[in-house]
Design a protein around this motif. Structure first.
Motif, PDB file in Angstrom:
ATOM      1  N   ARG A   1      41.036  52.230  29.534  1.00  0.00           N
ATOM      2  CA  ARG A   1      39.904  51.872  28.688  1.00  0.00           C
ATOM      3  C   ARG A   1      38.601  52.054  29.435  1.00  0.00           C
ATOM      4  O   ARG A   1      38.563  52.117  30.663  1.00  0.00           O
TER       5      ARG A   1
ATOM      6  N   GLU B   1      31.588  45.095  26.284  1.00  0.00           N
ATOM      7  CA  GLU B   1      31.457  43.873  27.073  1.00  0.00           C
ATOM      8  C   GLU B   1      30.033  43.341  26.917  1.00  0.00           C
ATOM      9  O   GLU B   1      29.142  43.646  27.717  1.00  0.00           O
TER      10      GLU B   1
ATOM     11  N   TYR C   1      32.588  37.877  33.404  1.00  0.00           N
ATOM     12  CA  TYR C   1      33.302  39.165  33.421  1.00  0.00           C
ATOM     13  C   TYR C   1      34.732  38.980  33.920  1.00  0.00           C
ATOM     14  O   TYR C   1      35.680  39.488  33.329  1.00  0.00           O
TER      15      TYR C   1
HETATM   16  N1  GLU Z   1      31.450  45.855  31.787  1.00  0.00           N
HETATM   17  C1  GLU Z   1      31.835  46.267  33.083  1.00  0.00           C
HETATM   18  C2  GLU Z   1      30.794  47.213  33.620  1.00  0.00           C
HETATM   19  O1  GLU Z   1      30.046  47.745  32.840  1.00  0.00           O
HETATM   20  C3  GLU Z   1      33.165  46.968  32.996  1.00  0.00           C
HETATM   21  C4  GLU Z   1      33.918  47.072  34.238  1.00  0.00           C
HETATM   22  C5  GLU Z   1      35.359  47.402  33.890  1.00  0.00           C
HETATM   23  O2  GLU Z   1      35.615  48.553  33.511  1.00  0.00           O
HETATM   24  O3  GLU Z   1      36.207  46.524  33.948  1.00  0.00           O
HETATM   25  O4  GLU Z   1      30.689  47.406  34.790  1.00  0.00           O
END
Ligand code: GLU
Length: 551
Positions: free
Chosen positions: A39, A75, A235
């Motif tokens: 993903r 996210e 996170y």
């Molecule tokens: N939202 C995180 C970022 O942008 C994702 C990191 C991941 O792929 O787990 O760094």
């Protein structure tokens, strides 16, 4: 234990589901052995960044080459940093670059798949359910420390040369009782939920990074935050819950997350989840005043994927280039399989660079020129005009006012050529490159090379007009120039001239240069015979006459 159960009820009274509910809702995927689920999990805090495109490509190709699934997850737990249209920009960008999305967000406002919602801000109940369960089991607890409290602790730690952070004896609320928490809540105090870390700094953990190899680090002993005071996860926690429930097999992400792996492995284990495989992708670097540094969103225009669209790079060219960065064996494969779809390349994470690869614009341009040279004129016409319509309307109007003329122009040294010219890397170069085909763009340049005398040039052009026939092929076209050469004191053959340079004013090649300058204003162009056929006799003669007048 009772204390823990009552604490859980006190802190999260509205949560009535249990983890089992979600475990049943999101059963294992029905995939064949070895299929990898990957993903990309961007935060919609800005435009699509080159690094996210690169990581997405690595994830996509990993899933593709194992018959797996590649999905997107948004996210968006940090609402303060979110920008309007951020999701759309990222997902549309991935689509434009041909990174097919099997599941998750497939456009700015559309999700697909059985493991959603694929947006963290819509998953609060799920996270809180698992947190509640951890509290019940004594593995998590509320912390009422304010920013000032934490700052005061940090100062003490610094003064005493102790590692800063919420750990060991500095984990102030680690053993808070139900009664104590109740009083604080009744006083209206805010709290976060922290993990009760069973780890110790003395122990080390090792894991096999699928890209970087074996990595060893101290175990996590920090009681880090799982849920923030607004009930939104950090996170770390969201990663564990989401990648477990969405059945990600390989977490391939930027290497800024390596230092968090001990926390993540600990979390997966405490939650009773299978730890996924991790692979940490090195960032794309740039040379800046001789030193390598990460491409920066602030400093480098090429950090934004929009840059490539505006410049007129074909998405597939950028992807092919990124593949050369992603896999050290891609270029050899490409040479052996010039026409194969890059998706059929057998991608191996172990062949990725472990230090960051340099972004090399020249290399991108070379890769791009090869790709564009392989396209037929009809395809170039569509792609060039599509780009121009969006980014250069004046050029678009010129290109489309007579499509057959434009296609004729684009076919030169391309459609029938054994080795098409590798001259255009991106569409914003085309206007200058083809300028002399359009009177609005073309400013004649009639300066002759130094060794050619104006009277000879004039005489040649005058003679040439008498014999030019638009139906001549390349050979016939040049034979006519050669035929004129001796009468003006030029050698018909270059060999002849080279053997005895003092006997001639130049060679037939020099005469064709005069003609080239008259027609295009340049000393070097693609095949001039074809250029003249596309421009047509009337226009060619008009240009020749102008030159004769000027000389
Ligand atoms: N939202 C995180 C970022 O942008 C994702 C990191 C991941 O792929 O787990 O760094």
């Amino acid at each position: 234990m009772d204390n823990c159960v009552s604490l859980a009820e006190l802190l999260l009274p509205n949560i009535d589901k249990t983890p089992e509910y979600f475990e049943n809702l999101y059963p294992a995927r029905n995939l064949s052995e070895g299929a990898r689920v990957t993903r990309v999990a961007p935060s919609p805090t800005g435009y699509l960044h080159l690094g996210v495109l690169f990581t997405s490509l690595v994830n996509r190709i990993t899933a593709t080459s194992t018959g797996g699934i590649f999905y997107t997850r948004i996210e968006d737990t940090d609402k303060k940093r979110e920008v309007a249209g951020g999701i759309e920009d990222i997902i549309d960008g991935l689509n434009r670059f041909g990174i097919n999305i099997d599941e998750g967000f497939i456009s700015g406002n559309e999700q697909k798949g059985d493991y959603g919602p694929y947006q963290q801000s819509h998953r609060a109940e799920i996270y809180q359910t698992y947190v509640k369960d951890l509290i019940k089991k004594g593995l998590a607890y509320p912390c009422f420390c304010t920013a000032e409290d934490l700052e005061a602790t940090r100062k003490i730690q610094e003064e005493n040369k102790i590692r800063t952070g919420y750990h060991g004896e500095y984990a102030k609320h680690r053993d808070i009782t139900y009664e104590e928490a109740k009083v604080l809540i009744e006083e209206g105090k805010q709290f976060v939920i922290r993990l009760r870390s069973p780890g110790s700094e003395e122990h080390r953990i090792a894991f096999e990074d699928t890209i970087k190899g074996k990595i060893e680090m101290p175990e996590n002993d920090e009681d880090f935050v799982l849920l923030k005071s607004d009930g939104i996860p950090t996170y770390h926690f969201a990663h564990a819950i989401d990648d477990h429930l969405m059945h990600t097999t390989h977490v391939l992400r930027g290497d800024e997350w390596i230092s968090s792996v001990p926390k993540h492995i600990q979390l997966f284990k405490l939650l009773g989840f299978k730890v996924p495989k991790y692979g940490h992708v090195s960032p794309i670097m740039k040379l800046d005043a001789g030193a390598k540094r990460k491409i920066s969103k602030r400093k480098d225009p090429e950090a934004a994927v929009h840059f490539f669209a505006e410049q007129g790079y074909e998405p597939i060219c950028v992807i092919e280039y990124l593949m050369t960065i992603a896999a050290s064996d891609f270029e050899d494969w490409r040479r052996a399989n010039p026409d194969a779809d890059y998706r059929t390349f057998k991608f191996n994470l172990k062949k990725m660079s472990v230090s960051g690869a340099l972004f090399d614009e020249n290399k991108l341009n070379d890769v791009s020129k090869i790709k564009i040279a392989a396209m037929k004129s009809d395809e170039v016409y569509i792609r060039l005009t599509t780009w121009a319509k969006e980014f250069d309307n004046e050029f678009y109007e010129l290109l489309t006012q007579n499509p057959d003329f434009t296609k004729g122009m684009l076919a030169i040294d391309r459609d029938d050529a054994k080795k098409p010219r590798k001259d255009i890397a991106k569409w914003n170069e085309a206007k200058e490159y083809f300028a002399y085909f359009f009177n609005n763009l073309y400013t004649p340049c009639q300066t002759l090379p130094e060794h050619i005398n104006a009277n000879d040039a004039k005489a040649f052009l005058t003679e040439y007009k008498k014999v030019y026939d638009a139906n001549d092929d390349r050979q016939g076209w040049f034979d006519k120039i050669k035929a004129i050469a001796p009468s003006l004191g030029f050698a018909a053959e270059t060999k002849e001239y080279k053997a005895n340079p003092d006997a001639f004013k130049g060679s037939a090649g020099d005469l064709s240069t005069i003609l080239r300058i008259a027609i295009t204003g340049r000393t070097s162009t693609p095949d001039l015979c074809s250029i003249m056929q596309v421009l047509g006799m009337t226009e060619c003669f008009r240009r020749i006459d102008t030159m004769i007048e000027v000389l």
